[in-house]
Design a protein around this motif. Structure first.
Motif, PDB file in Angstrom:
ATOM      1  N   ASN A  17       1.519 -22.273  16.455  1.00 25.79           N
ATOM      2  CA  ASN A  17       0.194 -22.776  16.094  1.00 25.79           C
ATOM      3  C   ASN A  17      -0.945 -21.837  16.444  1.00 25.79           C
ATOM      4  O   ASN A  17      -2.004 -22.267  16.874  1.00 25.79           O
ATOM      5  CB  ASN A  17      -0.058 -24.128  16.774  1.00 25.79           C
ATOM      6  N   LYS A  53      -5.882 -24.253  15.731  1.00 26.99           N
ATOM      7  CA  LYS A  53      -6.132 -23.763  14.374  1.00 26.99           C
ATOM      8  C   LYS A  53      -7.581 -23.328  14.166  1.00 26.99           C
ATOM      9  O   LYS A  53      -7.905 -22.751  13.130  1.00 26.99           O
ATOM     10  CB  LYS A  53      -5.788 -24.854  13.349  1.00 26.99           C
ATOM     11  N   GLY A  64      -4.127 -19.815  15.818  1.00 28.86           N
ATOM     12  CA  GLY A  64      -5.184 -19.965  14.827  1.00 28.86           C
ATOM     13  C   GLY A  64      -5.364 -18.707  13.992  1.00 28.86           C
ATOM     14  O   GLY A  64      -5.004 -17.603  14.388  1.00 28.86           O
ATOM     15  N   SER A  80      -0.080 -30.203   9.516  1.00 26.24           N
ATOM     16  CA  SER A  80      -0.524 -29.013  10.237  1.00 26.24           C
ATOM     17  C   SER A  80       0.019 -28.986  11.653  1.00 26.24           C
ATOM     18  O   SER A  80       0.427 -27.936  12.149  1.00 26.24           O
ATOM     19  CB  SER A  80      -2.053 -28.970  10.258  1.00 26.24           C
TER      20      SER A  80
END
Length: 567
Positions: free
Chosen positions: A552, A466, A554, A166
């Motif tokens: 990245n 995230k 969210g 991730s």
């Protein structure tokens, strides 16, 4: 007119995002209109029209990303990124209760290195209570990242290597997992050497005193006899490792009460034979105030580093927890377990001064000094059990999973664990344990510079960027359009933050190991607090760079876990 002869009915595929990412189809730009949309056509007999390379309205990827990920029947991970050991745990595999998670920590804590840890601080000049307090404070501080990192393991059923995808990318995840594996291999060697010493204790004196076998070989750094005992214990552990994670769970569960009983028995023996713990309680610090604080912070870092390894890959275990409640309850006992066992180590060590007239800090040497067949047998069982429970859970699982993540088609948990064990020999652990200073300052503090930035980056990514929402299907997708593909499978922002965070620690490390001359006090101070410095600096830098680059972001909607917890 063409408009009367041809009518197009275009309907965006409701699962287009998932199909392209999880099944490795071609990117939309390379597909024909017919491939990209269900097409209904009506042609005049005299007209033939090719629909290739025609422009079409762009898909709304934002809405596609909000589709819930498929359940088990539709989940088809890329075989390049997955095998049975890496796939999310199913509900029936969620068998770890709170007690079993706590048993895991009892098995990890009760061991010779923990016994030796606080004693090392007393050897360096701390009072007994200062040594215990340092250990407890360090583990209280570590408890936060431990529980926070365990959350995605339980929530999504994923292991540490998959979680690292991730933040570092599906290929970049190999960087943090292999760094963690490197430390695990070193610790595996240390624990195996300790287990080998227990076997050495059992041998008759006639063999141990043999000049041919007991003479230290300069090129090896130890004697052939001790090295053979080391290899024997190395082989014994492989029998348990070969049973996989379920064998490890059973070992930890049933070993915990035995280890607690043996620990209490040793403490009782010391109290009775020494007439109490008066000598330990009378030990005062040999350090001035300034000397104490100079020792405290690197010692705090060393104690955090002691379990920073497991704190990083704790999802490898929490993915088997029944619920978040179970994983949290099972882990909050760590500071208590560490404080209690280090007290035992210090109390028993101090009592040896009264009993034998000299301090014996090594528990294996102490048990050999006590003598007697019954004591020797209990010593072998206790030390072997304590060492195996710590070694397999803490130092085999993470490196084995890292190797599986590196090449799922070539590695399984078993052969990954076997390679881990081989690398443990290459670390020559008998050299790392030669003194308290080399154990604390060279080994524990040194590797904390590797683990700190990884932990900071992963937690910032999961919680701040995230928002705890991961698309599990895309963690197993190698599609260039995937959320975790970044640049060629690597998140250069995360890797840059990792490297930049470690750079200031390197001069102090090189100075400590003697490769360069004395480093400036500022750099030595950074090195002594390596875990804190790298954890916060890399995490903060990663957050800033991610916000600046737009990476990245969210999700705005929660994605349902692939295999939800059973409770």
């Amino acid at each position: 007119m063409i408009s009367k002869c041809l009518s197009l009915h275009l309907y965006p595929h409701p699962h287009f995002h998932f199909l392209t990412d999880s099944h490795n189809l071609k990117s939309p730009s390379s597909l024909t209109v017919k491939q990209r949309f269900p097409v209904k056509t009506h042609f005049c007999p005299s007209i033939s029209i090719s629909l290739k390379n025609r422009c079409s309205p762009p898909l709304s990827m934002a809405s596609a990303q909000l589709n819930p990920i498929p359940k088990h029947d539709d989940f088809e991970p890329d075989p390049v990124l997955s095998n049975d050991d890496l796939e999310p745990t199913r509900p029936e595999q969620r068998t770890f209760s709170g007690w079993e998670m706590a048993s895991l920590w009892v098995g990890l804590v009760v061991g010779v290195p923990t016994y030796y840890l606080a004693g090392s601080l007393v050897d360096l000049g701390m009072a007994w209570w200062q040594g215990i307090a340092t250990v407890v404070v360090a583990n209280l501080l570590l408890l936060a990242p431990l529980v926070l990192t365990g959350d995605p393991g339980t929530r999504y059923g994923i292991s540490f290597p998959v979680l690292a995808r991730s933040s570092f990318g599906i290929r970049g995840a190999n960087v943090p997992t292999l760094l963690r594996a490197l430390v695990g291999c070193g610790w595996y060697g240390i624990e195996t050497w300790i287990g080998g010493e227990a076997i050495f204790l059992l041998l008759p004196n006639s063999i141990k005193q043999s000049s041919a076998l007991s003479q230290i070989l300069p090129w090896l750094g130890t004697s052939p006899l001790e090295f053979c005992c080391f290899l024997t214990f190395w082989l014994a552990q492989m029998a348990i490792v070969w049973r996989g994670i379920e064998g490890i769970r059973s070992l930890e569960k049933y070993s915990a009460p035995i280890l607690i009983m043996l620990t209490f028995s040793l403490l009782t023996w010391a109290y009775i034979n020494a007439g109490g713990f008066g000598y330990m309680l009378s030990l005062s610090s040999r350090l001035s105030v300034s000397q104490f604080w100079s020792l405290f912070f690197p010692s705090l870092t060393a104690n955090i580093s002691f379990w920073a390894t497991v704190a990083l890959n704790i999802p490898d275990f929490t993915r088997y927890a029944k619920s978040q409640k179970d994983q949290i309850i099972g882990q909050i006992g760590l500071p208590f377990f560490m404080g209690a066992f280090t007290f035992v180590g210090l109390a028993v060590t101090s009592s040896t001064k009264e009993i034998f007239g000299r301090v014996i800090s090594n528990p294996i040497q102490l048990l050999g000094q006590i003598g007697g067949l019954t004591t020797t047998i209990l010593a072998i069982v206790g030390i072997s059990l304590a060492t195996i429970t710590t070694n397999i859970a803490a130092n085999v699982v993470a490196p084995a999973n890292a190797l599986v993540n590196l090449s799922p088609s070539k590695f399984t948990f078993r052969n990954g664990a076997f390679l881990t064990a081989l690398l443990g020999i290459a670390f020559q652990p008998w050299r790392l344990l030669k003194s308290s200073e080399s154990f604390i300052y060279t080994w524990l503090v040194g590797y904390s510079a590797l683990l700190g930035p990884i932990g900071g980056i992963i937690l910032v990514d999961y919680y701040l960027l995230k928002k705890m929402n991961l698309d599990v299907a895309q963690l197993y997708s190698s599609s260039p359009r995937g959320d975790y593909y970044y640049w060629g499978g690597y998140n250069l922002v995360a890797i840059s933050a990792l490297i930049i965070g470690m750079l200031p620690v390197i001069p102090g490390l090189l100075s400590k190991v003697g490769l360069v001359g004395p480093a400036p006090e500022l750099l030595i101070g950074i090195y002594n607090n390596a875990w804190f410095f790298t954890f916060f600096s890399s995490g903060f830098l990663y957050w800033i760079l991610s916000c600046l680059t737009g990476e990245n972001k969210g999700r705005s909607q929660i994605i349902e876990p692939l295999y939800p917890s059973t409770s």
